[in-house]
Design a protein around this motif. Structure first.
Motif: not given
Length: 267
Positions: A187-188, A198-202, A239, A241, A257
């Motif tokens: 992901g990001v 990993l950054i799960p949410l942006i 999304w 990934g 992400t």
């Protein structure tokens, strides 16, 4: 219709085992779907063998006439037709397209701005959704290469993330559309060399901080710009990934992400 627009990056396509794994997964992905593929890694490699040096600016390829011929051959020919042929081995009906086929995606040549001339690079003006809807209704998956046209006989190299975002946005006016960016990272990442970062949410604010701190740069910038643009224009879900996490992501599992728009809430 519920439609998934899935973009696969050139780093995955360039490795036969990864590409095959993804195509098997894509053929099993539920519902109506559209595949958009890059191919910059292969284009750069083949170009170097022909003496064509790749030129980039902020993650985007500068395309002179020689480079346009190269990417058209690689994206629309070699890569696109191999992907379509392999999909049929897994029972997935598919048709390979550029933006010129069926007038599917029309663009204009990007103007020179800030002293940067991208050459034969296209910015999308219109997506022919009726053509795509007709194919999807027949359970035929359109497979798009990153080549569009201007309606006046000129082909244009167009960022594949942008094509995926524009297709998703156009279809979202009448359908529920989810947009998936598959590439060679989980992901990001906070640290591009550490898959565990990993950054799960942006969301919008986090994105600005990541840009300011130079955590996000190069090709990730246009990818996320396209993600936010799609959300803000009605796309249901975005999304990013690994290809192998795609099915998990489609079922709402924690993988990759998720991009959130504060203006419109979490989709």
């Amino acid at each position: 219709m519920d439609i998934s627009v899935i973009k696969i990056g050139g780093n995955v396509i360039d490795h036969p085992e990864k590409s095959t794994q993804f195509l098997k997964l894509f053929s099993k992905f539920p519902g109506q779907k559209i595949l958009v593929h890059g191919g910059g890694v292969m284009a750069s490699r083949i170009g170097l063998s022909l003496g064509i040096e790749p030129k980039m600016h902020l993650g985007r390829r500068i395309t002179d006439k020689e480079t346009l011929d190269l990417v058209t051959m690689v994206y629309a020919g070699l890569i696109n037709k191999n992907l379509v042929a392999e999909l049929y081995t897994y029972g997935q009906q598919a048709i390979g397209l550029t933006g010129a086929d069926g007038n599917a995606i029309r663009s204009h040549k990007r103007p020179v701005k800030g002293g940067v001339d991208y050459g034969y690079v296209g910015d999308v003006d219109q997506v022919h959704t009726e053509l795509l809807e007709s194919l999807l209704q027949q359970s035929i998956a359109p497979v798009f290469s990153a080549i569009t046209h201007d309606g006046k006989g000129q082909l244009l190299n167009t960022n594949a993330d942008t094509i995926a975002s524009e297709i998703a946005t156009a279809l979202a006016k009448k359908h529920k559309v989810n947009l998936y960016f598959c590439f060679d990272k989980t992901g990001v990442l906070m640290d591009a060399s550490n898959e565990a970062s990993l950054i799960p949410l942006i969301n919008d604010d986090i994105y600005k901080e990541l840009i300011r701190d130079q955590v996000i740069h190069s090709g990730m910038i246009p990818k996320l710009e396209n993600a936010f643009k799609a959300l803000n224009k009605g796309v249901n879900h975005v999304w990013l990934g690994l290809p192998e996490s795609l099915l998990l992501a489609s079922k709402g599992k924690n993988a990759g992400t998720i991009i959130e728009s504060q203006k419109y809430g979490l989709y």
